[in-house]
Write an enzyme that holds these catalytic residues in place. Structure first.
Site, PDB file in Angstrom:
ATOM      1  CB  SER A  63      36.268  29.070  13.228  1.00  0.00           C
ATOM      2  OG  SER A  63      35.678  27.855  12.810  1.00  0.00           O
TER       3      SER A  63
HETATM    4  N1  SAH Z   1      34.173  24.004  15.328  1.00  0.00           N
HETATM    5  C1  SAH Z   1      35.541  23.681  14.975  1.00  0.00           C
HETATM    6  C2  SAH Z   1      35.886  24.120  13.563  1.00  0.00           C
HETATM    7  C3  SAH Z   1      35.883  22.949  12.743  1.00  0.00           C
HETATM    8  S1  SAH Z   1      36.306  23.052  11.045  1.00  0.00           S
HETATM    9  C4  SAH Z   1      36.517  24.211  15.978  1.00  0.00           C
HETATM   10  O1  SAH Z   1      36.103  24.915  16.916  1.00  0.00           O
HETATM   11  O2  SAH Z   1      37.702  23.908  15.861  1.00  0.00           O
HETATM   12  C5  SAH Z   1      34.957  22.076  10.441  1.00  0.00           C
HETATM   13  C6  SAH Z   1      34.935  20.640  10.884  1.00  0.00           C
HETATM   14  O3  SAH Z   1      33.753  20.064  10.334  1.00  0.00           O
HETATM   15  C7  SAH Z   1      36.093  19.791  10.402  1.00  0.00           C
HETATM   16  O4  SAH Z   1      36.725  19.187  11.484  1.00  0.00           O
HETATM   17  C8  SAH Z   1      35.428  18.755   9.481  1.00  0.00           C
HETATM   18  O5  SAH Z   1      36.042  17.481   9.545  1.00  0.00           O
HETATM   19  C9  SAH Z   1      34.028  18.719  10.049  1.00  0.00           C
HETATM   20  N2  SAH Z   1      32.985  18.235   9.147  1.00  0.00           N
HETATM   21  C10 SAH Z   1      32.802  18.480   7.825  1.00  0.00           C
HETATM   22  N3  SAH Z   1      31.686  17.887   7.381  1.00  0.00           N
HETATM   23  C11 SAH Z   1      31.128  17.248   8.454  1.00  0.00           C
HETATM   24  C12 SAH Z   1      29.954  16.458   8.633  1.00  0.00           C
HETATM   25  N4  SAH Z   1      29.107  16.193   7.630  1.00  0.00           N
HETATM   26  N5  SAH Z   1      29.704  15.971   9.864  1.00  0.00           N
HETATM   27  C13 SAH Z   1      30.538  16.218  10.902  1.00  0.00           C
HETATM   28  N6  SAH Z   1      31.664  16.952  10.787  1.00  0.00           N
HETATM   29  C14 SAH Z   1      31.959  17.467   9.582  1.00  0.00           C
END
Ligand code: SAH
Length: 219
Positions: A63
């Site tokens: 993000s």
């Molecule tokens: N917090 C992260 C940003 C991640 S982007 C960072 O600091 O880099 C969002 C993430 O959520 C992705 O990796 C995606 O695979 C994950 N995601 C989406 N749906 C999800 C779910 N139901 N449970 C766990 N992870 C999920």
């Protein structure tokens, strides 16, 4: 290279965070320390301190720093909390939380991303992060209650499981909206059955996929 990155990181804190109203000193100090460039792939490293989301593989993104700061500030962490993060992704947000609270539980549905994030947690010696692969839209029932829950993927609606896993006095911060654009929401659990919600800012996250998120097919 590392000197240049350090300067870019200082600039990120001054311009993109302080300059846009982030004022929690602990959040600013932690983001000034944590090396965001470790969480992105080689070719993206030089852009790690731009105020934008960057690709991390598997169609996912790390993000934008301002949004990370805004969500983290909204958690109002004092240092003694147990926090759940849904969507580990690169691991950057979890690493930041680990510097600001007691224990972090983070859950990711992509095993490749989780494996990479875990390697970085080890390299950085962040011993207060517990992670697992799974569907975080239904939370992490065996570890409830959480003082804070942060969802870093966009949900179609507030997942009921997550509000139920909040401790009394706890807070949930998450993006809610359609698959492309969402609004950042803060939900406080005031008592067993009383919740108070408010909307903070527009944002754009990748979709939360799962039982209480979007379906895989896109319906
Ligand atoms: N917090 C992260 C940003 C991640 S982007 C960072 O600091 O880099 C969002 C993430 O959520 C992705 O990796 C995606 O695979 C994950 N995601 C989406 N749906 C999800 C779910 N139901 N449970 C766990 N992870 C999920």
């Amino acid at each position: 290279m590392s000197e240049h990155l350090e300067e870019a990181r200082r600039d990120m804190v001054e311009r993109h965070l302080k300059g846009r109203g982030i004022h929690d000193e602990r959040v600013l100090a932690a983001m000034g320390k944590l090396e965001r460039h470790r969480f992105v792939d080689g070719p993206m490293m030089s852009r790690a301190y731009e105020d934008r989301a960057l690709p991390i593989g598997q169609g996912q993104t790390i993000s934008q720093p301002y949004i990370v700061a805004l969500m983290t500030e909204a958690l109002e962490l004092q240092g003694d909390e147990k926090v759940l993060e849904v969507g580990t992704g690169s691991g950057y947000q979890a690493a930041l939380l680990s510097m600001l609270c007691e224990r972090v539980f983070t859950i990711e549905r992509h095993s490749e991303l989780l494996a990479r994030a875990r390697r970085i947690f080890d390299e950085l010696g962040l011993g207060n992060i517990v992670s697992r692969r799974g569907d975080g839209s239904i939370g992490w029932g065996s570890e409830k209650p959480f003082d804070r829950i942060i969802v870093t993927a966009g949900a179609p609606a507030v997942p009921d499981s997550l509000v139920r896993q909040l401790a009394l006095g706890g807070r949930l911060v998450l993006p809610v909206g359609d698959r492309r654009e969402q609004e950042l929401k803060i939900i406080d659990r005031l008592s067993d059955s009383t919740f108070r919600g408010r909307t903070v800012a527009p944002c754009a996250f990748v979709p939360l996929l799962g039982k209480e998120g979007w379906t895989l097919s896109g319906a």
